[in-house]
Design an enzyme around this catalytic site. Structure first.
Site, PDB file in Angstrom:
ATOM      1  N   LYS A 166      26.367 -38.638 -46.937  1.00 55.54           N
ATOM      2  CA  LYS A 166      27.295 -37.554 -47.291  1.00 55.54           C
ATOM      3  C   LYS A 166      28.562 -37.673 -46.461  1.00 55.54           C
ATOM      4  CE  LYS A 166      25.765 -33.312 -48.395  1.00 55.54           C
ATOM      5  NZ  LYS A 166      25.002 -32.057 -48.161  1.00 55.54           N
TER       6      LYS A 166
HETATM    7  C1  E4P Z   1      24.446 -29.539 -50.206  1.00 56.96           C
HETATM    8  O1  E4P Z   1      24.642 -30.722 -50.347  1.00 56.96           O
HETATM    9  C2  E4P Z   1      25.352 -28.642 -49.472  1.00 56.96           C
HETATM   10  O2  E4P Z   1      25.536 -29.070 -48.167  1.00 56.96           O
HETATM   11  C3  E4P Z   1      24.837 -27.226 -49.522  1.00 56.96           C
HETATM   12  O3  E4P Z   1      24.465 -26.941 -50.853  1.00 56.96           O
HETATM   13  C4  E4P Z   1      25.803 -26.201 -48.983  1.00 56.96           C
HETATM   14  O4  E4P Z   1      25.332 -24.929 -49.265  1.00 56.96           O
HETATM   15  P1  E4P Z   1      25.929 -23.607 -48.569  1.00 56.96           P
HETATM   16  O5  E4P Z   1      27.319 -23.397 -49.065  1.00 56.96           O
HETATM   17  O6  E4P Z   1      25.002 -22.517 -49.021  1.00 56.96           O
HETATM   18  O7  E4P Z   1      25.882 -23.847 -47.095  1.00 56.96           O
END
Ligand code: E4P
Length: 219
Positions: A87
């Site tokens: 990521k």
């Molecule tokens: C997933 O890849 C993301 O990091 C995650 O869905 C972020 O979610 P949030 O906005 O609830 O922290």
């Protein structure tokens, strides 16, 4: 639309995986920290455990802010498990890192995407998947799901192969709307997965079938 679990909690991943509907897992530094993971070594151990449970891409996020640091971390992460998606955030340094990592065959989940333009840049840089954050857009008074529809339709128009991964999902309606908008994947918290499985009419229906059956069986 495939479903990924959005958590670094091993028990939640075990419980979700048993349903046979989870095709991948996404983690991030906040989710890791919530599980007491605070070093590359403990993140690596947790990611290896997750990878043993779920047969699909496991997203692991870099914490460097500069392109060179992201690339080094990405190369390291790529060696941890058989199916990693590194990521990388949607920043200037991030796009540079994505183009380098993708040219080396490393799969990238372009995270923290909040605009069509960021999704276009990521696709050009070679992102395997782009993660538009629906919930965080809703939080600032925008319609997060619109971003999913816009990216899906533009990617389709230009035959772009980058997958649209709906992220920052907060509830079941987000999931339904992401599917309607044509997202390839939605990554959901465990709580949302459980809510997706439940309906009060199913619960009362099951109870009534059982009660009726037992009435006759015991008569
Ligand atoms: C997933 O890849 C993301 O990091 C995650 O869905 C972020 O979610 P949030 O906005 O609830 O922290």
């Amino acid at each position: 639309m495939k479903l990924f679990l959005d958590t670094a909690n091993i028990q939640e991943i075990r419980d979700g995986a048993r349903l046979g509907v989870i095709k991948g897992v996404t983690t991030n530094p906040s989710l890791a920290s919530a599980e007491g993971i605070g070093s590359a070594e403990s993140y690596k151990a947790a990611v290896r455990e997750i990878s043993d449970i779920v047969d699909g891409p496991i997203s692991v996020e870099v914490v460097s802010l500069d392109a060179q640091g992201m690339v080094e971390e990405g190369r390291e992460i790529a060696g941890w498990i058989p199916n990693p998606w590194v990521k990388i955030p949607s920043t200037m340094d991030g796009f540079e890192a994505i183009s380098i990592l993708s040219s080396e065959g490393i799969k990238v989940n372009q995270t923290l995407c909040f605009s069509v333009n960021q999704a276009l840049l990521g696709a050009q840089a070679g992102s395997t998947a782009v993660s538009p954050f629906i919930g965080r857009l809703d939080d600032i008074g925008l319609e997060g799901i619109d971003l999913i529809s816009d990216i899906v339709s533009i990617y389709k128009q230009y035959d772009i192969k980058t997958k649209v991964l709906a992220a920052s999902i907060r509830h079941t309606l987000h999931c339904t709307l992401a599917a309607q908008a044509g997202a390839d994947i939605a990554t959901v918290p465990y709580k949302t997965l459980v809510q997706m499985a439940h309906h009060p009419l199913t619960d009362s229906g099951v109870a009534r079938f059982k009660a009726d059956w037992e009435k006759t069986a015991n008569s």
